[in-house]
Design a protein around this motif. Structure first.
Motif, short mmCIF file in Angstrom:
data_model
loop_
_atom_site.label_atom_id
_atom_site.label_comp_id
_atom_site.label_asym_id
_atom_site.label_seq_id
_atom_site.Cartn_x
_atom_site.Cartn_y
_atom_site.Cartn_z
N LEU A 20 44.44 39.52 42.35
CA LEU A 20 43.58 40.59 41.87
C LEU A 20 44.00 41.94 42.44
O LEU A 20 43.93 42.97 41.76
CB LEU A 20 42.12 40.30 42.23
CG LEU A 20 41.48 39.11 41.50
CD1 LEU A 20 40.07 38.88 42.01
CD2 LEU A 20 41.48 39.34 39.99
N THR A 21 44.46 41.93 43.71
CA THR A 21 44.94 43.17 44.32
C THR A 21 46.18 43.68 43.60
O THR A 21 46.29 44.87 43.29
CB THR A 21 45.26 42.94 45.81
OG1 THR A 21 44.09 42.47 46.48
CG2 THR A 21 45.72 44.24 46.46
N LEU A 22 47.11 42.76 43.33
CA LEU A 22 48.33 43.14 42.60
C LEU A 22 48.00 43.64 41.20
O LEU A 22 48.55 44.65 40.74
CB LEU A 22 49.28 41.95 42.53
CG LEU A 22 50.61 42.17 41.80
CD1 LEU A 22 51.43 43.24 42.51
CD2 LEU A 22 51.40 40.86 41.72
N TYR A 23 47.08 42.96 40.54
CA TYR A 23 46.67 43.36 39.20
C TYR A 23 46.03 44.75 39.22
O TYR A 23 46.29 45.59 38.33
CB TYR A 23 45.70 42.34 38.61
CG TYR A 23 45.17 42.71 37.25
CD1 TYR A 23 45.95 42.52 36.11
CD2 TYR A 23 43.89 43.24 37.11
CE1 TYR A 23 45.47 42.87 34.85
CE2 TYR A 23 43.41 43.59 35.86
CZ TYR A 23 44.20 43.41 34.74
OH TYR A 23 43.71 43.75 33.51
N SER A 24 45.20 45.01 40.22
CA SER A 24 44.55 46.32 40.34
C SER A 24 45.58 47.42 40.56
O SER A 24 45.48 48.51 39.98
CB SER A 24 43.54 46.31 41.50
OG SER A 24 42.54 45.34 41.29
N ILE A 25 46.58 47.14 41.40
CA ILE A 25 47.62 48.14 41.67
C ILE A 25 48.40 48.45 40.39
O ILE A 25 48.66 49.62 40.06
CB ILE A 25 48.57 47.66 42.78
CG1 ILE A 25 47.81 47.59 44.12
CG2 ILE A 25 49.78 48.58 42.91
CD1 ILE A 25 48.61 46.94 45.24
N ILE A 26 48.78 47.40 39.67
CA ILE A 26 49.53 47.59 38.42
C ILE A 26 48.69 48.37 37.40
O ILE A 26 49.20 49.23 36.68
CB ILE A 26 49.96 46.23 37.84
CG1 ILE A 26 50.96 45.56 38.79
CG2 ILE A 26 50.58 46.39 36.46
CD1 ILE A 26 51.33 44.15 38.40
N THR A 27 47.39 48.05 37.33
CA THR A 27 46.51 48.70 36.36
C THR A 27 46.27 50.17 36.72
O THR A 27 46.27 51.04 35.83
CB THR A 27 45.17 47.96 36.28
OG1 THR A 27 45.40 46.59 35.95
CG2 THR A 27 44.27 48.59 35.23
N LEU A 28 46.08 50.45 38.01
CA LEU A 28 45.72 51.81 38.43
C LEU A 28 46.93 52.72 38.62
O LEU A 28 46.77 53.94 38.65
CB LEU A 28 44.92 51.75 39.74
CG LEU A 28 43.53 51.12 39.66
CD1 LEU A 28 42.93 51.00 41.04
CD2 LEU A 28 42.62 51.94 38.75
N PHE A 29 48.11 52.13 38.76
CA PHE A 29 49.29 52.94 39.07
C PHE A 29 49.55 54.05 38.03
O PHE A 29 49.85 55.18 38.42
CB PHE A 29 50.53 52.07 39.22
CG PHE A 29 51.78 52.86 39.47
CD1 PHE A 29 52.01 53.44 40.72
CD2 PHE A 29 52.71 53.06 38.46
CE1 PHE A 29 53.15 54.18 40.96
CE2 PHE A 29 53.86 53.80 38.69
CZ PHE A 29 54.08 54.38 39.95
N PRO A 30 49.45 53.77 36.71
CA PRO A 30 49.70 54.86 35.76
C PRO A 30 48.78 56.06 35.95
O PRO A 30 49.22 57.21 35.86
CB PRO A 30 49.47 54.19 34.39
CG PRO A 30 49.75 52.75 34.63
CD PRO A 30 49.25 52.48 36.02
N LEU A 31 47.49 55.79 36.22
CA LEU A 31 46.55 56.89 36.43
C LEU A 31 46.85 57.63 37.72
O LEU A 31 46.81 58.88 37.76
CB LEU A 31 45.12 56.35 36.46
CG LEU A 31 44.01 57.40 36.60
CD1 LEU A 31 44.06 58.39 35.43
CD2 LEU A 31 42.65 56.74 36.67
N ILE A 32 47.19 56.88 38.79
CA ILE A 32 47.54 57.53 40.06
C ILE A 32 48.82 58.34 39.90
O ILE A 32 48.94 59.46 40.41
CB ILE A 32 47.72 56.45 41.16
CG1 ILE A 32 46.39 55.73 41.41
CG2 ILE A 32 48.24 57.07 42.45
CD1 ILE A 32 46.51 54.53 42.32
N TRP A 33 49.78 57.79 39.15
CA TRP A 33 51.04 58.51 38.90
C TRP A 33 50.79 59.81 38.16
O TRP A 33 51.35 60.85 38.49
CB TRP A 33 51.97 57.59 38.12
CG TRP A 33 53.33 58.16 37.84
CD1 TRP A 33 54.41 58.17 38.66
CD2 TRP A 33 53.75 58.80 36.62
NE1 TRP A 33 55.49 58.78 38.05
CE2 TRP A 33 55.10 59.17 36.79
CE3 TRP A 33 53.11 59.09 35.42
CZ2 TRP A 33 55.83 59.82 35.80
CZ3 TRP A 33 53.83 59.74 34.42
CH2 TRP A 33 55.17 60.09 34.62
#
Length: 282
Positions: A20-33
């Motif tokens: 779930l942590t990995l999935y959250s990072i992958i999901t949120l990365f575009p917005l953070i980028w």
């Protein structure tokens, strides 16, 4: 054997947590980028697209330029008006329709429900041409009313589906007791049924708001005046004008995502409760 079971259970929880942590990072990365690149100059972004911005060179001016120069302010206001008003009307109409279909006894109630549910299966692309032609004849093009009508109409099938499932197991004894006390059908609906349906209303409001906020196709076809354009259409039109200024475009996208994020985080508990309650009652 018990200790082995406990170890397996703990290991499973760790694996699920890591996933779930990995999935959250992958999901949120575009917005953070998008966010940290919106704080760069265009040259800094082109030099290093994945590098963090320098604290001494943060370009907060990008947000002012996007809000004022690019006209994001007006687009945001238009989207807020359309999304908010469409949510109000979709809840009002769907709650009354679902109550009449599910709680009142009449011969064609199931047929009417099936008619509404058929709207879920109709792709919006099919009705765009006849919608444009009819709205042109009715002088509804380039108007907020003309944009609200299809937005509300396409929100009704799903809203009615959720509410009929929610209404199913509300005890009928409540209505019977109210009728004995002299309440009319309208008073029962507004005084008893509506307060009990708040979790479902929150779920419908969030889904319909986000659907109207992110909708591109209907406003793109029905609206041509820049002063009436919603945020997705405005961003699409400004892509050509500001395509070379990528960081400003990133800033505009971040601004467009902020209301959706705020609504989700504020209402996520009620949203989950409404979904769970609707699933259990359906």
């Amino acid at each position: 054997m018990f200790s082995r079971y406990v170890k397996m259970s703990t290991l499973t929880k760790v694996i699920i947590l890591l996933f779930l942590t990995l999935y959250s990072i992958i999901t949120l990365f575009p917005l953070i980028w998008l966010f940290y690149n919106s704080l760069k100059t265009n040259n800094d972004f082109l030099a290093n697209p994945f590098g963090l911005p320098s604290l001494s060179k943060l370009q907060l001016k990008n947000y002012y330029d996007a809000w004022v120069t690019m006209g994001i302010q007006q687009f945001t206001i238009n989207s807020l008006i359309i999304s908010s008003v469409s949510v109000i009307f979709s809840i009002l109409f769907s709650s009354m329709a679902a109550y009449a279909i599910e709680r009142m006894i009449w011969r064609s109630s199931q047929k009417v429900l099936n008619y509404f549910l058929a709207g879920i299966m109709v792709p919006i692309q099919i009705i765009l041409i006849p919608l444009f032609i009819n709205f042109k004849k009715l002088n509804l093009l380039d108007s907020r009313i003309g944009l609200l009508i299809p937005t509300v109409a396409f929100a009704l099938p799903t809203s009615i589906y959720i509410l009929t499932g929610f209404y199913k197991t509300i005890p009928r004894e409540l209505e019977e007791a109210a009728l004995i006390d002299g309440c009319s059908v309208y008073k029962i609906f507004y005084k008893i049924i509506l307060p009990l349906t708040t979790p479902a209303f929150v779920t419908i409001a969030v889904f319909n708001f986000l659907g109207a906020w992110n909708d591109l196709l209907i406003p793109l076809v029905l609206i041509q005046t820049p002063e009436l354009m919603t945020l997705p259409v405005g961003l699409l039109n400004f892509r050509g004008m500001y395509g070379a200024e990528l960081t400003k475009m990133f800033t505009a996208v971040v601004i467009s995502a902020i209301p959706s994020i705020i609504i989700y985080f504020v209402l996520q508990d009620k949203l989950l409760k409404g979904m769970i309650a609707g699933a259990m009652k359906g």
